[in-house]
Write an enzyme that holds these catalytic residues in place. Structure first.
Site, PDB file in Angstrom:
ATOM      1  N   ASN A  13       0.967  -1.163  -0.063  1.00  0.00           N
ATOM      2  CA  ASN A  13      -0.143   0.057  -0.170  1.00  0.00           C
ATOM      3  C   ASN A  13       0.882   1.149  -0.040  1.00  0.00           C
ATOM      4  O   ASN A  13       1.596   1.492   0.896  1.00  0.00           O
ATOM      5  CB  ASN A  13      -0.693   0.099   1.471  1.00  0.00           C
ATOM      6  CG  ASN A  13      -1.696   1.188   1.296  1.00  0.00           C
ATOM      7  OD1 ASN A  13      -1.795   2.104   0.468  1.00  0.00           O
ATOM      8  ND2 ASN A  13      -2.434   1.335   2.435  1.00  0.00           N
ATOM      9  N   TRP A  14       1.108   2.001  -1.169  1.00  0.00           N
ATOM     10  CA  TRP A  14       2.009   3.152  -1.432  1.00  0.00           C
ATOM     11  C   TRP A  14       1.359   4.291  -0.750  1.00  0.00           C
ATOM     12  O   TRP A  14       1.938   5.356  -0.629  1.00  0.00           O
ATOM     13  CB  TRP A  14       2.393   3.287  -2.707  1.00  0.00           C
ATOM     14  CG  TRP A  14       3.084   2.146  -3.400  1.00  0.00           C
ATOM     15  CD1 TRP A  14       3.573   1.204  -2.608  1.00  0.00           C
ATOM     16  CD2 TRP A  14       3.545   2.090  -4.478  1.00  0.00           C
ATOM     17  NE1 TRP A  14       4.555   0.517  -3.169  1.00  0.00           N
ATOM     18  CE2 TRP A  14       4.530   0.967  -4.676  1.00  0.00           C
ATOM     19  CE3 TRP A  14       3.664   2.737  -5.565  1.00  0.00           C
ATOM     20  CZ2 TRP A  14       5.264   0.406  -5.619  1.00  0.00           C
ATOM     21  CZ3 TRP A  14       4.243   2.360  -6.830  1.00  0.00           C
ATOM     22  CH2 TRP A  14       5.089   1.266  -6.938  1.00  0.00           C
ATOM     23  N   LYS A  15       0.168   4.386  -0.242  1.00  0.00           N
ATOM     24  CA  LYS A  15      -0.384   5.432   0.345  1.00  0.00           C
ATOM     25  C   LYS A  15      -0.327   6.860  -0.419  1.00  0.00           C
ATOM     26  O   LYS A  15      -0.465   6.607  -1.639  1.00  0.00           O
ATOM     27  CB  LYS A  15      -0.052   5.473   1.835  1.00  0.00           C
ATOM     28  CG  LYS A  15       0.039   4.207   2.805  1.00  0.00           C
ATOM     29  CD  LYS A  15       0.043   4.487   4.174  1.00  0.00           C
ATOM     30  CE  LYS A  15      -0.072   3.242   4.841  1.00  0.00           C
ATOM     31  NZ  LYS A  15       0.111   3.187   6.362  1.00  0.00           N
ATOM     32  N   GLU A 171      -4.876  -5.275  10.297  1.00  0.00           N
ATOM     33  CA  GLU A 171      -4.118  -4.372  10.699  1.00  0.00           C
ATOM     34  C   GLU A 171      -4.475  -3.356  12.089  1.00  0.00           C
ATOM     35  O   GLU A 171      -5.131  -2.589  12.213  1.00  0.00           O
ATOM     36  CB  GLU A 171      -4.087  -3.160   9.583  1.00  0.00           C
ATOM     37  CG  GLU A 171      -3.655  -3.784   8.105  1.00  0.00           C
ATOM     38  CD  GLU A 171      -3.011  -2.739   7.246  1.00  0.00           C
ATOM     39  OE1 GLU A 171      -2.049  -3.033   6.878  1.00  0.00           O
ATOM     40  OE2 GLU A 171      -3.714  -1.362   7.170  1.00  0.00           O
ATOM     41  N   GLY A 177       2.995   2.129  10.852  1.00  0.00           N
ATOM     42  CA  GLY A 177       3.865   2.905  10.782  1.00  0.00           C
ATOM     43  C   GLY A 177       4.599   3.255  12.032  1.00  0.00           C
ATOM     44  O   GLY A 177       4.866   4.374  12.186  1.00  0.00           O
ATOM     45  N   GLY A 238       3.215  -1.276   4.267  1.00  0.00           N
ATOM     46  CA  GLY A 238       3.191   0.064   3.957  1.00  0.00           C
ATOM     47  C   GLY A 238       4.652   0.696   3.396  1.00  0.00           C
ATOM     48  O   GLY A 238       5.132   0.363   2.449  1.00  0.00           O
ATOM     49  N   GLY A 239       5.038   1.391   4.402  1.00  0.00           N
ATOM     50  CA  GLY A 239       6.390   1.848   4.360  1.00  0.00           C
ATOM     51  C   GLY A 239       7.439   1.128   3.590  1.00  0.00           C
ATOM     52  O   GLY A 239       7.769   1.517   2.814  1.00  0.00           O
TER      53      GLY A 239
END
Ligand code: 13P
Length: 255
Positions: A13-15, A171, A177, A238-239
């Protein structure tokens, strides 16, 4: 993980990160680094990069996902993106009900339910996100929160509509994060609970086939341990998905 029933899925998920040029470069690098890997791979770039990234991943083992959608097919809904548009651009997946959308953009169990329905109507695989906050866990509410999110989010669907289609992503909000990964015991406990909830609310077929991903500070250093857990079928990252080099190490978790 039970690969005979459920092929692992590693999703990025590149947000709200990456310009078009950056997204295209990362997607190209990722396609190169992951050729021949027998794992389902998905990346969800921001909407502005979907079309150019779709060109890069077409015909490869990297699938494309949206990060959200609106539940109508079209209409006067300024700023929104429809399932028709996502399917048209080549998305196979769509992330729905991410905690950041619930927290900052007003997603509710009811809107999440409508979004899942819209995704299924257009043959998009929903990656349905659930998870408790730190305060909810501290108050001993983890299971009741998850029960409500799952039951309301999937209200009105049958096992037939969901089996072999829907993906659930657990999640915990406090692990997103933050660098604070849930422990193996915490993850397995929740994943077992979610799988038994699928059995209780639906049936054994859904419980056996639904892929349940873990998300929250997944990194190359901790992915193997997480993927060894019997009820974990993949990761929503994510990150650590923003770099092709780092993300491909996660995708190659069994090496
Ligand atoms: P991080 O991997 O950055 O903790 O984010 C997890 C997440 O929210 C993926 O959807």
């Amino acid at each position: 993980m039970n690969p005979t029933l459920r092929k692992p899925l590693i999703a990025g998920n590149w947000k709200m990160y990456k310009t078009v040029a950056e997204a295209v470069q990362t997607a190209k690098d990722l396609v190169q680094c992951t050729a021949g890997v027998d794992v389902d791979i998905m990346i969800a770039p921001p909407f502005t990069a979907l079309a150019p990234v779709a060109e890069v991943v077409r015909g490869t083992s990297v699938a494309l996902g949206g990060q959200n959608l609106f539940s109508k097919n079209d209409g006067a809904y300024t700023g929104e993106i429809s399932p028709v548009m996502l399917a048209d651009i080549g998305c196979r997946y769509v992330i729905i009900g991410h905690s950041e959308r619930r927290q900052f953009f007003g997603d509710t169990d009811a809107s999440v339910n409508a979004k899942i329905r819209a995704a299924l109507n257009h043959r998009l695989i929903p990656v349905f996100c659930v998870g408790e906050t730190d305060a909810q866990r501290e108050a001993g509410e983890t299971f009741s929160v998850l029960d409500k999110q799952v039951s309301k989010g999937l209200e009105g669907f049958s096992s037939e509509m969901l089996s072999n289609v829907i993906v659930i992503a657990y999640e915990p909000v406090w692990a997103i994060g933050t660098g604070k990964t849930a422990t193996s015991d915490q993850i397995q406990e929740v994943h077992t609970f979610l799988r038994s909830l699928a059995e209780k609310r639906f049936d054994n077929l859904l419980a056996k086939t639904v892929k349940i991903l873990y998300g929250g500070s997944v990194k190359p250093e901790n992915v193997s341990e997480i993927m060894k857990l019997p009820d974990v079928d993949g990761a929503l990252v994510g990150g650590a998905s923003l770099s092709a080099e780092v993300f491909s190490k996660i995708i190659r978790f069994h090496h």
